[in-house]
Scaffold this active site. Structure first.
Site, PDB file in Angstrom:
ATOM      1  N   HIS A 463       0.834  -1.204   0.000  1.00  0.00           N
ATOM      2  CA  HIS A 463       0.000   0.000   0.000  1.00  0.00           C
ATOM      3  C   HIS A 463       0.870   1.256   0.000  1.00  0.00           C
ATOM      4  O   HIS A 463       0.712   2.136  -0.866  1.00  0.00           O
ATOM      5  CB  HIS A 463      -0.900  -0.015   1.244  1.00  0.00           C
ATOM      6  CG  HIS A 463      -1.779   1.183   1.384  1.00  0.00           C
ATOM      7  ND1 HIS A 463      -3.126   1.162   1.115  1.00  0.00           N
ATOM      8  CD2 HIS A 463      -1.510   2.467   1.774  1.00  0.00           C
ATOM      9  CE1 HIS A 463      -3.646   2.355   1.323  1.00  0.00           C
ATOM     10  NE2 HIS A 463      -2.679   3.176   1.726  1.00  0.00           N
ATOM     11  N   GLU A 464       1.774   1.350   0.974  1.00  0.00           N
ATOM     12  CA  GLU A 464       2.611   2.552   1.062  1.00  0.00           C
ATOM     13  C   GLU A 464       3.550   2.664  -0.136  1.00  0.00           C
ATOM     14  O   GLU A 464       3.852   3.773  -0.607  1.00  0.00           O
ATOM     15  CB  GLU A 464       3.395   2.566   2.377  1.00  0.00           C
ATOM     16  CG  GLU A 464       2.535   2.554   3.634  1.00  0.00           C
ATOM     17  CD  GLU A 464       1.498   3.670   3.670  1.00  0.00           C
ATOM     18  OE1 GLU A 464       1.716   4.726   3.029  1.00  0.00           O
ATOM     19  OE2 GLU A 464       0.457   3.492   4.328  1.00  0.00           O
ATOM     20  N   HIS A 467       1.789   4.370  -2.919  1.00  0.00           N
ATOM     21  CA  HIS A 467       1.874   5.828  -2.789  1.00  0.00           C
ATOM     22  C   HIS A 467       3.216   6.335  -3.311  1.00  0.00           C
ATOM     23  O   HIS A 467       3.291   7.361  -3.985  1.00  0.00           O
ATOM     24  CB  HIS A 467       1.739   6.233  -1.317  1.00  0.00           C
ATOM     25  CG  HIS A 467       0.350   6.271  -0.792  1.00  0.00           C
ATOM     26  ND1 HIS A 467      -0.678   6.925  -1.440  1.00  0.00           N
ATOM     27  CD2 HIS A 467      -0.199   5.754   0.349  1.00  0.00           C
ATOM     28  CE1 HIS A 467      -1.791   6.810  -0.725  1.00  0.00           C
ATOM     29  NE2 HIS A 467      -1.529   6.109   0.356  1.00  0.00           N
ATOM     30  N   HIS A 470       3.418   6.685  -6.950  1.00  0.00           N
ATOM     31  CA  HIS A 470       2.687   7.880  -7.376  1.00  0.00           C
ATOM     32  C   HIS A 470       3.615   9.098  -7.311  1.00  0.00           C
ATOM     33  O   HIS A 470       3.579   9.977  -8.184  1.00  0.00           O
ATOM     34  CB  HIS A 470       1.471   8.074  -6.460  1.00  0.00           C
ATOM     35  CG  HIS A 470       0.383   8.894  -7.047  1.00  0.00           C
ATOM     36  ND1 HIS A 470      -0.758   9.225  -6.350  1.00  0.00           N
ATOM     37  CD2 HIS A 470       0.234   9.479  -8.268  1.00  0.00           C
ATOM     38  CE1 HIS A 470      -1.549   9.957  -7.104  1.00  0.00           C
ATOM     39  NE2 HIS A 470      -0.972  10.130  -8.275  1.00  0.00           N
TER      40      HIS A 470
END
Length: 672
Positions: A463-464, A467, A470
């Site tokens: 998940h992190e 990010h 991104h």
């Protein structure tokens, strides 16, 4: 020279953490703001006709040093804090707030921004340029630029108060978490704990010069105890300690602070012409209005509640039959859910953890990024870090061209806030490549075992890292629009979509090997991961809806009507709490996301983005989870675009259609 202001003589201009001391922060901030104010004044005093270039672009580039100083300070304040840093924050944060208000409440500057905004349709602007103009104008208006001088001063005062209050909230939370320990000396008290958790608890005790075992409120300590400890009384003790953090009337109580935060946010929103803080916040989100968020949450609740109720009732029966539990409570949930899951699917975290050694998992997520986006991560020992646990990597593309710098900080420590997050030390801007970091609190290695992640921690890593992709793959002209600078209810799409790869054999086969034997994870175990993926998803959905609902309740209600923090929360969450919550428990008082982080009136974003990520991953599954064509579309239209265009436009460009909620309901097992 102040090392924060000096040109960084480091690889890729990375932060020279090894040279920065506490006494450098405030002088660096003062000097950076001085330079920033000069640049702003130059825009104001420019006698030429206002243009996109001499106003909007000039404003975007006016104060780079302020951003650098602030990012270093606040990132370390969260990841490597101490008493001195917390003291500095009491002065640092209000200074930043005042500086920002000086810009956004400057009438001459706003007049120029408004001129360009009013003329924007005649200027033949590119999409990103148009977005920059619109964002700047909106930011001025939402900061109070249209208000009278008297109202502007009120906004200034409220902004300053809020910066102080949110700091105090976070300090209390960190101190309360650090202050608690459960010291155990009887072997029976740690019965049921896996060997790794038991060893970690013993090492915690040794670190504190104690015999026996110590359990804390840090997640890698708290979660295993609540999941495996057979002593029900001790589970209750630990649960009550965690759930009453900052709500017990003690030194670190946050009740008064919460009421002051919501009152200040409400008053500020009213001054700016909005009914409440939620309406103000949602005016530039995909959801658009509180009514739409409440409708979204209610619709999800209607789809999930029956399944969730059946899950909880089944678990109560299971606990009664297994251990004669007649008064099933919150401290029983994780313990019996894990037992039921193991019985039903013959799978447990303890069966999976040997295959998820952290070093291999990190290599695995790097390989996923390489397969999808052609980037490679190379560890660099010559890049300074702020703690010995932190690793630094250079990121390069398939042509060995520099993409950015990635920091990884994985283990809990006293000065680090709980949870997991991604952040930036340098935003991507034109040719300037980004420096991003992920900060987590995973299970630490012990004397006899490496750090072995449970499946939830593996999901958190992916998940992190999503990010961070991104941030790293951003290709925007302006840093305020690059990377994760997107609508808040869109920002979780790149992170949540990457979690899906953890359930796929083709992905797990890249890295999931037994830490002792190096045997690959068995195919039947991967199949069980998929089969059990919807286990108690109804209750998990209700839990997230509950958090989102109480967030929206705090930020839509008139604070004058709120007398009791505990009672207000109970009423807001009564329809989503399927297991009785003790009266002395309170989520709000340690809900850092909404009272310290940026998720106020935005916690719903996690479920909102799940609709997007489930729909987007369906596209990958149709073509293949490592399909280059789909990955290229996702990179070109989502990851590289940041907030340069409206997220709905970007999503449609990637997917060819609007997202469908059916993909989420199907994945969660809620669509029959």
């Amino acid at each position: 020279m102040n090392p924060i202001l000096d040109k960084f003589q480091t690889p890729f201009g990375t932060v020279p953490f090894d040279k920065i001391k506490e006494e450098h922060y405030l002088p660096a901030l003062e000097e950076a703001m001085k330079e920033g104010r000069k640049a702003i004044q130059a825009i104001v005093e420019n006698t030429e006709k206002p243009t996109f270039s001499n106003v909007c672009e000039a404003l975007e580039k006016a104060d780079p040093k302020v951003g650098t100083v602030a990012s270093i300070f606040f990132n370390l304040y969260s990841a490597e804090s101490n008493d001195e840093l917390q003291k500095i924050a009491q002065e640092f944060s209000p200074k930043i707030t005042t500086y920002s208000d000086d810009i956004y409440l400057n009438p001459e500057l706003f007049e120029k921004v408004k001129y360009v905004y009013d003329e924007r349709d005649k200027l033949n602007l590119k999409a990103e340029e148009a977005t920059l103009v619109e964002n700047q104008y909106r930011n001025f208006v939402k900061s109070g630029a249209l208000l009278s001088n008297e109202e502007k001063e009120k906004v200034r005062g409220l902004s300053k108060s809020l910066s102080q209050l949110t700091l105090n909230f976070g300090d209390n939370l960190l101190k309360a978490s650090n202050a608690y320990q459960m010291h155990l000396t009887d072997e029976k008290d740690v019965d049921g704990l896996p060997d790794g958790a038991k060893e970690a608890a013993r090492e915690l005790a040794q670190d504190r010069d104690l015999s026996g075992w110590v359990v804390t409120l840090d997640y890698p300590s708290y979660i295993p105890f609540m999941t495996y400890a057979t002593n029900r009384d001790l589970r209750e003790t630990l649960y009550r300690a965690n759930s009453s953090k900052c709500f017990n009337g003690g030194e670190f109580d946050n009740q008064k602070i919460i009421k002051e935060i919501v009152a200040a946010r409400y008053e500020k929103a009213n001054l700016l012409g909005f009914k409440n803080h939620a309406e103000l916040t949602l005016s530039d989100r995909m959801a658009q209005s509180p009514e739409k968020v409440f409708s979204f949450l209610e619709d999800l609740k209607d789809k999930a509640i029956k399944v969730a109720q059946e899950e909880v009732e089944e678990l109560k029966v299971f606990a009664r039959e297994l251990d004669h539990i007649e008064d099933f409570a919150m401290w029983d949930y994780a313990y019996y859910a894990e037992k039921l899951k193991k019985e039903r699917f013959n799978i447990s975290d303890e069966m999976l953890k040997p295959y998820f050694q952290i070093e291999k998992c990190v290599e695995g997520v790097f390989e996923v990024a390489q397969k999808l986006y052609g980037i490679t991560f190379k560890e660099r020992k010559d890049i300074p870090t702020y703690h010995e646990d932190v690793s630094a990597f250079e990121v390069v593309d398939e042509n060995n061209k520099h993409v950015g710098v990635f920091y990884a900080d994985f283990f809990p420590r006293a000065g680090k806030k709980n949870g997991a997050w991604m952040t930036s030390y340098r935003e991507q801007e034109g040719e300037n490549r980004p420096h991003v970091s992920i900060v987590c609190n995973f299970t630490k290695p012990t004397e006899s075992k490496p750090s072995l992640l449970n499946f939830g921690e593996l999901l958190t890593l992916f998940h992190e890292f999503g990010h961070s992709l991104h941030g790293l793959l951003s290709e925007c002209k302006y840093k305020s629009l690059g990377g994760t600078n997107v609508y808040w209810d869109f920002v979780e799409l790149p992170s949540q979509i990457l979690e899906n790869w953890c359930f796929e054999k083709k992905c797990l086969d890249l890295f999931a090997t037994h830490y002792e034997t190096n045997e690959p994870i068995p195919a039947e175990l991967v199949q069980k991961i998929k089969e059990s993926s919807t286990f108690h998803e109804g209750r998990a959905t209700m839990r997230q809806i509950g958090f989102s609902t109480v967030d929206m309740a705090w930020h839509t209600a008139d604070p004058a009507t709120i007398e009791d923090v505990g009672e207000f929360e109970r009423k807001a969450m009564e329809k989503t709490n399927l297991i009785p919550v003790p009266k002395e428990s309170n989520q709000s008082c340690h809900f850092g996301h909404i009272f310290q982080g940026g998720y106020s009136a935005g916690y719903y974003s996690y479920k909102w983005a799940e609709v997007l990520d489930a729909d987007a991953f369906e596209f990958f599954k149709e073509k293949g989870i490592f399909n280059k064509e789909v990955a290229s579309l996702f990179k070109a239209n989502i990851l590289s675009k940041g907030g340069s265009e409206h997220p709905a436009t970007l999503y449609r460009r990637f997917r060819g259609k609007d997202p469908s909620v059916d993909a989420l309901l199907k994945r969660a097992g809620l669509l029959k």
